[in-house]
Design a protein around this motif. Structure first.
Motif, mmCIF file in Angstrom:
data_model
loop_
_atom_site.group_PDB
_atom_site.id
_atom_site.type_symbol
_atom_site.label_atom_id
_atom_site.label_comp_id
_atom_site.label_asym_id
_atom_site.label_seq_id
_atom_site.Cartn_x
_atom_site.Cartn_y
_atom_site.Cartn_z
ATOM 1 N N GLY A 19 10.580 4.048 9.602
ATOM 2 C CA GLY A 19 10.650 3.357 8.311
ATOM 3 C C GLY A 19 9.303 2.900 7.794
ATOM 4 O O GLY A 19 8.927 3.187 6.652
ATOM 5 N N SER A 20 8.534 2.169 8.626
ATOM 6 C CA SER A 20 7.233 1.681 8.152
ATOM 7 C C SER A 20 6.238 2.818 8.009
ATOM 8 O O SER A 20 5.379 2.795 7.116
ATOM 9 C CB SER A 20 6.681 0.614 9.097
ATOM 10 O OG SER A 20 6.356 1.161 10.361
ATOM 11 N N GLY A 21 6.338 3.844 8.866
ATOM 12 C CA GLY A 21 5.429 4.983 8.768
ATOM 13 C C GLY A 21 5.616 5.762 7.480
ATOM 14 O O GLY A 21 4.627 6.151 6.830
ATOM 15 N N LEU A 22 6.871 5.974 7.101
ATOM 16 C CA LEU A 22 7.146 6.658 5.831
ATOM 17 C C LEU A 22 6.596 5.850 4.654
ATOM 18 O O LEU A 22 5.955 6.401 3.753
ATOM 19 C CB LEU A 22 8.654 6.862 5.659
ATOM 20 C CG LEU A 22 9.316 7.983 6.461
ATOM 21 C CD1 LEU A 22 10.824 7.923 6.290
ATOM 22 C CD2 LEU A 22 8.792 9.340 6.026
ATOM 23 N N ALA A 23 6.863 4.536 4.668
ATOM 24 C CA ALA A 23 6.383 3.685 3.572
ATOM 25 C C ALA A 23 4.857 3.693 3.501
ATOM 26 O O ALA A 23 4.272 3.739 2.412
ATOM 27 C CB ALA A 23 6.891 2.255 3.764
ATOM 28 N N THR A 24 4.205 3.689 4.660
ATOM 29 C CA THR A 24 2.744 3.694 4.702
ATOM 30 C C THR A 24 2.184 4.998 4.157
ATOM 31 O O THR A 24 1.230 5.007 3.368
ATOM 32 C CB THR A 24 2.259 3.464 6.145
ATOM 33 O OG1 THR A 24 2.769 2.213 6.615
ATOM 34 C CG2 THR A 24 0.744 3.461 6.219
ATOM 35 N N LYS A 47 12.213 14.800 7.694
ATOM 36 C CA LYS A 47 12.486 13.786 6.671
ATOM 37 C C LYS A 47 11.229 13.487 5.859
ATOM 38 O O LYS A 47 11.270 13.368 4.628
ATOM 39 C CB LYS A 47 13.012 12.510 7.329
ATOM 40 C CG LYS A 47 13.399 11.422 6.350
ATOM 41 C CD LYS A 47 13.992 10.217 7.072
ATOM 42 C CE LYS A 47 14.392 9.132 6.087
ATOM 43 N NZ LYS A 47 14.987 7.950 6.784
ATOM 44 N N ALA A 48 10.080 13.375 6.550
ATOM 45 C CA ALA A 48 8.820 13.093 5.858
ATOM 46 C C ALA A 48 8.432 14.230 4.929
ATOM 47 O O ALA A 48 8.009 14.005 3.788
ATOM 48 C CB ALA A 48 7.713 12.838 6.883
ATOM 49 N N GLY A 150 13.032 -6.627 7.718
ATOM 50 C CA GLY A 150 13.499 -5.972 6.496
ATOM 51 C C GLY A 150 12.602 -4.873 5.987
ATOM 52 O O GLY A 150 12.540 -3.786 6.543
ATOM 53 N N THR A 151 11.844 -5.140 4.938
ATOM 54 C CA THR A 151 11.087 -4.136 4.201
ATOM 55 C C THR A 151 9.669 -3.997 4.734
ATOM 56 O O THR A 151 8.982 -5.000 4.959
ATOM 57 C CB THR A 151 11.032 -4.525 2.705
ATOM 58 O OG1 THR A 151 12.357 -4.746 2.230
ATOM 59 C CG2 THR A 151 10.374 -3.441 1.886
ATOM 60 N N ALA A 152 9.225 -2.763 4.929
ATOM 61 C CA ALA A 152 7.850 -2.521 5.349
ATOM 62 C C ALA A 152 6.888 -3.128 4.338
ATOM 63 O O ALA A 152 7.130 -3.105 3.125
ATOM 64 C CB ALA A 152 7.594 -1.026 5.490
ATOM 65 N N VAL A 153 5.770 -3.663 4.809
ATOM 66 C CA VAL A 153 4.898 -4.452 3.946
ATOM 67 C C VAL A 153 4.361 -3.638 2.771
ATOM 68 O O VAL A 153 4.214 -4.158 1.653
ATOM 69 C CB VAL A 153 3.750 -5.088 4.766
ATOM 70 C CG1 VAL A 153 2.773 -4.039 5.273
ATOM 71 C CG2 VAL A 153 3.036 -6.165 3.965
ATOM 72 N N LEU A 154 4.084 -2.345 2.972
ATOM 73 C CA LEU A 154 3.536 -1.536 1.883
ATOM 74 C C LEU A 154 4.612 -1.029 0.929
ATOM 75 O O LEU A 154 4.294 -0.439 -0.105
ATOM 76 C CB LEU A 154 2.711 -0.378 2.440
ATOM 77 C CG LEU A 154 1.413 -0.805 3.125
ATOM 78 C CD1 LEU A 154 0.728 0.386 3.776
ATOM 79 C CD2 LEU A 154 0.467 -1.496 2.140
ATOM 80 N N ALA A 155 5.875 -1.281 1.251
ATOM 81 C CA ALA A 155 6.956 -0.983 0.307
ATOM 82 C C ALA A 155 7.207 -2.149 -0.637
ATOM 83 O O ALA A 155 7.980 -2.030 -1.585
ATOM 84 C CB ALA A 155 8.237 -0.639 1.062
ATOM 85 N N LEU A 156 6.539 -3.278 -0.396
ATOM 86 C CA LEU A 156 6.653 -4.442 -1.281
ATOM 87 C C LEU A 156 5.773 -4.257 -2.516
ATOM 88 O O LEU A 156 4.897 -3.403 -2.555
ATOM 89 C CB LEU A 156 6.223 -5.702 -0.529
ATOM 90 C CG LEU A 156 6.997 -6.037 0.749
ATOM 91 C CD1 LEU A 156 6.357 -7.229 1.457
ATOM 92 C CD2 LEU A 156 8.463 -6.316 0.443
ATOM 93 N N GLU A 157 6.000 -5.095 -3.520
ATOM 94 C CA GLU A 157 5.162 -5.084 -4.712
ATOM 95 C C GLU A 157 3.739 -5.510 -4.343
ATOM 96 O O GLU A 157 3.538 -6.247 -3.385
ATOM 97 C CB GLU A 157 5.741 -6.005 -5.774
ATOM 98 C CG GLU A 157 7.065 -5.511 -6.357
ATOM 99 C CD GLU A 157 6.919 -4.157 -7.020
ATOM 100 O OE1 GLU A 157 6.035 -4.000 -7.884
ATOM 101 O OE2 GLU A 157 7.700 -3.244 -6.673
ATOM 102 N N PRO A 158 2.732 -5.078 -5.107
ATOM 103 C CA PRO A 158 1.345 -5.342 -4.729
ATOM 104 C C PRO A 158 0.976 -6.820 -4.763
ATOM 105 O O PRO A 158 1.601 -7.617 -5.471
ATOM 106 C CB PRO A 158 0.536 -4.560 -5.778
ATOM 107 C CG PRO A 158 1.484 -3.570 -6.352
ATOM 108 C CD PRO A 158 2.835 -4.215 -6.302
#
Length: 476
Positions: A19-24, A47-48, A150-158
């Motif tokens: 999850g976090s790797g994809l978001a990154t 998937k990636a 919950g949400t990976a940090v880089l999937a959050l708003e800037p």
């Protein structure tokens, strides 16, 4: 998403496509980086690739051309042995970092004054993270919550000066974030954990301490000796420190005090400023914050939110409306005096201990895939157990513990549905006065019968809600 524009034009290796790797990977690509990603799992690679992420075999890549290796936090950096990508990166002189580091570099590039709260500790960090985010939102702030929860940090708003990021950080993530510098850094507590990944307890603690050492304001729990030493070192540095405690009065900081009121014990949060104590919140009647462990969580949340400009009244109001964290002492509802508590996230004895201190008449559902030590450390709480219901692979081990102790009667329920039915029947027939708890707090991993603790907790919630006479909390 937070596009990592500070890496525009850089060639980046990325390993770990969960999850976090994809978001990154997506955040790096959105920011203009050239990403070459890999994972040992063919399904993750597929998937990636389906998300437009370039997947290449990093074993045969030209490492001399990479600017950075972005490592997923679940991949070993040092212990038990460095991952092969780490070895290749070191041989080529390539830095090894993670998604939290990318977030802080992007913040430095676009909004260096953007407020960020980072929370770590062995126990309590998820609840504290969720509580801080809830209190800030309830006060009208623009809040983004994620990281290890919950949400990976880089999937959050800037990052933005008008937006507060509340980020839970594991030791794995901190170890990959050398320039982490939060506005408020929180260290809850420290007990031995993840030593297979960090080698020694001292190294584990040193990694945790990096978060508060670099923070503008450090909030540090002083209820265990290693964290107390961290607080002393922070104080010696002359930088802003707020001590917190869930167990003892403090001459400065925020602590929880227990007082008797009309025969009922109430937990009150006390803030001491300039040597003057004042009661700033009362946790009595807030079911989502019951238990001694939540006293420290609330003290930490108060300290952080106060540092960010909220008033004591705003924070207390946020506490009162906090719904709790799913699967962690989650109050599902009741049938008369019987309350149903979903504590599926308690996957070891240390976590379950917090639940067993929160009630006096407990119909305890436990079991699954046992952790080392089983439930031996919980014997002192056995007087709180009215009856136990064993499920899963740990049934024989836990039955032996109960038999040797002699104070707890139990059923070999086998499955969760049978345990819920039996525990409910027995709890409803239980005499006495006051609250009775049907508690799912397994003290075990879920993997023998469920894919994860979330699925296990969801199953418990569904079973309970189907019981005759069930009322969700707030229905009365």
């Amino acid at each position: 998403m937070t596009p990592v524009t500070c890496f525009a034009g850089k060639r980046v290796a990325l390993f770990g496509l969960g999850g976090s790797g994809l978001a990154t990977a997506l955040a790096l690509i959105a920011g203009g980086a050239q990403v070459e990603a890999f994972d040992d799992s063919p399904a993750s690679r597929e998937k990636a690739a389906g998300r437009g992420i370039p997947v290449v075999d990093l074993a045969t890549a030209d490492w001399a051309g990479f600017d950075s290796l972005i490592l997923a936090p679940g991949v070993p950096l040092t212990h038990p042995v460095p991952h092969w990508t780490v070895e290749k990166a070191k041989a080529a002189g390539v830095e090894v970092i993670g998604d939290i580091e990318l977030f802080f570099r992007q913040r430095a590039a676009i909004a260096p004054a953007a407020p960020v709260v980072c929370i770590t500790g062995t126990n309590g960090k998820s609840t504290t993270t969720a509580l801080i985010a809830h209190v800030l939102r309830a006060a009208g702030r623009d809040v983004q919550m994620g990281g290890n929860i919950g949400t990976a940090v880089l999937a959050l708003e800037p990052p933005d000066a008008g937006r507060i990021h509340v980020v839970e950080c594991s030791s794995y993530q901190i170890d990959l974030a050398p320039s982490m510098a939060p506005s408020v850094g929180i260290q809850m507590n420290l007990t031995p954990d993840h030593l297979d990944r960090h080698g020694t307890f001292e190294q584990y603690g040193a990694i945790k301490e990096r978060l508060v050492a670099a923070a503008d304001i450090a909030v540090i729990g002083v209820d265990d000796e290693p964290s107390k030493q961290m607080a002393r070192r922070r104080a010696a540095s002359g930088r802003k420190l707020v001590k917190i405690s869930g167990e003892q009065p403090l001459d400065d900081g925020v602590f929880a005090g227990v007082t008797a009121n009309a025969g009922t014990l109430e937990t009150r949060i006390v803030q001491v400023l300039d040597g003057k104590p004042r009661i700033v919140a009362n946790l009595a009647g807030i079911g989502s914050l019951r238990g001694s462990h939540n006293a420290q969580n609330a003290a930490a949340a108060f300290a952080a939110c106060f540092a960010l400009g909220l008033t004591a009244e705003q924070i207390a109001a946020g506490f009162a409306s906090y719904p709790g964290l799913a699967h962690r002492m989650e109050e599902i509802g009741r049938i008369g005096r019987v309350v149903f508590i979903n504590d599926s996230k308690a996957t070891n004895a240390d976590s379950t201990e917090k639940a067993l201190t929160s009630f006096r008449d407990i119909f305890w559902i436990l079991g699954g895939k046992a952790k080392e030590g089983g439930i031996e450390s919980l014997r002192r709480y056995f007087p709180n157990i009215a009856r136990a219901y064993l499920i899963g692979a740990a049934s024989d081990l836990f039955a032996a513990t109960f038999d040797a102790d002699g104070r707890v009667t139990y059923e070999r329920s086998g499955t969760l549905d049978a345990a819920v039915a039996q525990a409910t029947q027995d709890a409803l027939a239980h005499g006495g006065q006051g609250e009775i708890a049907v508690l799912l707090s397994p003290a075990c991993a879920s993997f023998d019968q469920f894919p994860n603790f979330e699925v296990r907790g969801d199953a418990f919630r569904t079973l309970v809600r189907a019981l005759p006479g069930f009322e969700p909390f707030g229905a009365r």
